[in-house]
Design an enzyme around this catalytic site. Structure first.
Site, PDB file in Angstrom:
ATOM      1  N   ASP A 107       0.868  -1.187   0.000  1.00  0.00           N
ATOM      2  CA  ASP A 107       0.000   0.000   0.000  1.00  0.00           C
ATOM      3  C   ASP A 107       0.903   1.235   0.000  1.00  0.00           C
ATOM      4  O   ASP A 107       1.316   1.709  -1.060  1.00  0.00           O
ATOM      5  CB  ASP A 107      -0.927  -0.082   1.212  1.00  0.00           C
ATOM      6  N   LYS A 135      -0.991  -0.853  -4.583  1.00  0.00           N
ATOM      7  CA  LYS A 135      -1.841   0.348  -4.673  1.00  0.00           C
ATOM      8  C   LYS A 135      -1.015   1.534  -5.187  1.00  0.00           C
ATOM      9  O   LYS A 135       0.207   1.517  -5.080  1.00  0.00           O
ATOM     10  CB  LYS A 135      -2.414   0.663  -3.295  1.00  0.00           C
ATOM     11  N   VAL A 163      -9.281  -3.526   0.245  1.00  0.00           N
ATOM     12  CA  VAL A 163      -9.708  -4.799  -0.332  1.00  0.00           C
ATOM     13  C   VAL A 163      -9.546  -5.946   0.663  1.00  0.00           C
ATOM     14  O   VAL A 163      -8.728  -5.869   1.580  1.00  0.00           O
ATOM     15  CB  VAL A 163      -8.933  -5.116  -1.633  1.00  0.00           C
ATOM     16  N   ASP A 169      -7.349  -9.309   5.021  1.00  0.00           N
ATOM     17  CA  ASP A 169      -8.443  -9.289   5.992  1.00  0.00           C
ATOM     18  C   ASP A 169      -8.954  -7.885   6.269  1.00  0.00           C
ATOM     19  O   ASP A 169      -8.287  -6.883   5.999  1.00  0.00           O
ATOM     20  CB  ASP A 169      -7.966  -9.863   7.330  1.00  0.00           C
TER      21      ASP A 169
END
Ligand code: IMP
Length: 192
Positions: A107, A135, A163, A169
């Protein structure tokens, strides 16, 4: 677990199970070519990378060893801070090994750049990263400032949404979905 088991917590399926498996086979073929004649140590980052590791390792022809590390990245809610603590360290000695870190998602890239600094100090012969998802923030890059972790193998570039599924999770739920989906906003922003 499947889409219907999520009820209205699922906003959309972003990448379905067949797309994931097809892309992992392509990545495995690339990795086989790049590491021809070498032995590879796959380092999975718990818990999110469990599914990618299992499917990628089985798609490879290269002989691999698998080891696991668990880290906790402090952050608030759905953002990480780059302050990382090792919960479980590797069993393997990395000295002179060809190491491929297997990640579920990059991320901000903060967790990964910390990990790369840590692992590269252990003297591997080579150190690369394979992530299923990336991302947009991870690509901005802050050379020299540790914000950008170079990722050699990327499954899918995805939009900056939260997501779940295929190892990922939300509050420890939905890791067992066979696809990657976006979570309905009401789940993480009640009232919105
Ligand atoms: P980073 O340090 O910002 O790159 O965050 C990395 C970690 O945050 C990942 O290994 C995941 O555990 C978690 N993470 C980031 N984005 C998501 C997401 O969309 N869904 C689930 N977990 C995520």
């Amino acid at each position: 677990m499947d889409a219907k088991d999520m009820g209205d917590d699922l906003a959309a399926v972003l990448i379905d199970a067949d797309q994931i498996q097809a892309r992992l086979r392509e990545l495995a073929a690339e990795i086989d070519r790049d590491y021809a004649g070498r032995e590879l140590l796959l380092v999975g980052v718990l818990k999110g990378a469990v599914m990618v590791m299992a499917d990628l390792a089985r798609a490879l022809h290269t002989t691999v060893e698998m080891d696991w590390m668990a880290v906790s990245s402090y952050g608030s809610g759905t953002r990480s801070s780059g302050v990382v603590r090792i919960i479980k360290d590797l069993d393997a000695d990395l000295t002179d090994r060809h190491v491929l870190v297997v990640e579920d998602i990059v991320d901000s890239g903060l967790t990964l750049s910390w990990l790369m600094r840590n692992l590269s100090s252990r003297g591997p012969a080579s150190l690369e990263v394979c992530t299923l998802l990336r991302k947009p923030d991870a690509q901005k890059g802050h050379p020299g400032k540790g914000g950008q972790a170079p990722v050699k193998y990327v499954g899918f570039d995805i939009p900056p949404e939260f997501v779940v599924g295929y190892g990922l999770d939300y509050a420890e739920k939905y890791r067992s979905l066979p696809f990657v989906g976006s979570l309905a906003r009401h789940v993480y922003r009640p009232g919105s």
